[in-house]
Design an enzyme around this catalytic site. Structure first.
Site: not given
Ligand code: ADP
Ligand code: MG
Length: 399
Positions: A46-48, A138, A140, A191, A243
């Site tokens: 993690e964080h690597t 993840s 995102s 990710d 971060y």
């Molecule tokens: P993680 O990746 O850990 O879930 P993040 O903050 O990096 O958290 O990413 C979350 C963001 O990604 C959400 O706030 C949104 O903007 C976007 N996102 C992720 N999945 C979706 C989805 N299914 N529909 C719309 N936006 C999404």
């Molecule tokens: Mg993310």
């Protein structure tokens, strides 16, 4: 007592059906196709990833599905089951600092592919997902990578070939640029690599110094184990600034040590390196990174030797280092980890960037419900929001 529910993954049929239904309801007619990509959970390391180091994620069975149809113009029109309002732009308007909101992730991937010489046209797309949002799993990257697949496979569009690992590595790099430069999240490359380059039944050993990957057998069933993921539901308060600060501290330490990244510091050279740094805080940050990379190597050695049941202490040590030296844990993560261990987990640690998000616990087969119940009880006793659980297995990559 009633059993604690586990968040089930949708299968291919279910995800595709939901994506097509949302598409038809929003845009009329059928999409050109449906593409999907998984969230991930990091086993250790993690964080690597922004320090040229090693990490070891698996792709989750939980995926984001995108139903997409090309448009004859350069408009982008997106809907997501998760978001109240639709998101629209013209592709020509997508640039660093110019777009915001969730659509920045998909639009950013189109922008990054265009920068590589692979322009897409406009598109309508509907997004559905069973990856928990903002939980350190993840969502995102799952969103970016599902679109990356659509952009290279929709009829008439081309790009790096997802039929090869080199093509997938190039797509992952484009997704990282989208997240860093368009969505404005300064994350490393773990990710997107996990979502695009993993294999079912394998953990992905990613060397972020050169982008090289190895697929390490990760058979929980054979070892008589389960991997319980605990989404603490804790807010990522201050996460962006914190971060970026950790990253900046590591980069400054590498510069002071005259190395390109902290990856160049070996465990045997750690004490000498620490002696060259000014201040307790940079020393503790560097100690985390160097010892964490070594733990990834030890974890992989155990997996290769068929000794998955022995990785628990490495997970515990990783958590201690992240909480103490790197200071990215949260009360909820610490309680989750402690309660899971007390309930019989062989090892437990926070996973992902921290400050909330998720923890993982390696537990004997069949023990997930009891451990989940113990963690739920510990959260209730602390007055925390009830956590959400899923049982993870190493799933297939984006397709
Ligand atoms: P993680 O990746 O850990 O879930 P993040 O903050 O990096 O958290 O990413 C979350 C963001 O990604 C959400 O706030 C949104 O903007 C976007 N996102 C992720 N999945 C979706 C989805 N299914 N529909 C719309 N936006 C999404
Ligand atoms: Mg993310």
């Amino acid at each position: 007592m009633t059993a604690v529910p586990m968040l089930e993954a949708w299968d291919e049929t279910e995800g595709t059906r939901r994506a097509r239904a949302l598409f038809a309801e929003t845009f009329d007619g059928a999409p050109d196709g449906v593409w999907s990509a998984p969230g991930r959970v990091n086993l250790i390391g993690e964080h690597t990833d922004y320090n040229g180091g090693l990490c070891l994620p698996i792709a989750l069975e939980h995926r984001t599905f995108v139903a997409l149809r090309r448009r004859p113009d350069d408009r982008v029109h997106l809907v997501s089951e998760r978001e109240g309002s639709s998101w629209q732009t013209a592709l020509a308007d997508v640039a660093p600092g110019a777009v915001s909101g969730w659509g920045a992730y998909p639009a950013g991937v189109a922008w990054a592919l265009d920068q590589l010489g692979h322009p897409t046209g406009g598109f309508d797309a509907a997004v559905v997902s069973c990856v928990p949002y903002g939980a350190g799993l993840s969502s995102s990257a799952a969103l970016e990578c599902a679109f990356a697949m659509a952009f290279t496979a929709a009829p008439g569009w081309a790009g790096p070939d997802p039929g090869t690992d080199a093509g997938r590595a190039a797509l992952a790099a484009a997704c990282v640029r989208a997240e860093n430069e368009i969505a404005g999240a300064n994350t490393g490359g773990m990710d997107q690599a996990a979502s695009l380059r993993s294999r079912a039944g394998r953990a992905l050993l990613l060397d972020t110094r050169d982008g090289h990957v190895e697929h390490i057998p990760f058979d929980l069933t054979e070892a008589g184990l389960e991997l319980l993921v605990i989404d603490t539901r804790a807010e990522h308060a201050l996460v962006d600034g914190q971060y970026a600060q950790r990253r900046a501290t590591c980069e400054a330490a590498a510069a002071a040590l005259e190395v390109p990244t902290l990856r160049e510091i070996t465990p045997s050279g750690l004490d000498a390196a620490l002696a060259q740094l000014d201040g307790d805080e940079p020393r503790r940050r560097v100690r985390h990174v160097v010892t964490e990379i070594a733990r990834v190597e030890q974890f992989v050695d155990l997996l290769r030797a068929g000794r998955l049941r022995e990785v628990g202490p490495l997970m515990d040590a990783s958590h201690t280092s992240l909480a103490g030296d790197y200071e990215v844990s949260a009360a909820e993560l610490d309680v989750a980890v402690r309660a899971a261990r007390q309930a019989g987990a062989l090892g437990a640690r926070m996973t992902g960037g921290g400050f909330g998000g998720s923890a993982i616990a390696l537990v004997p087969a069949g023990a997930s419900p009891a451990v989940a119940e113990a963690v739920t009880g510990a959260f209730a006793a602390e007055g925390f929001t009830a956590p959400v659980f899923l049982v993870a297995t190493a799933g297939p990559p984006a397709h």
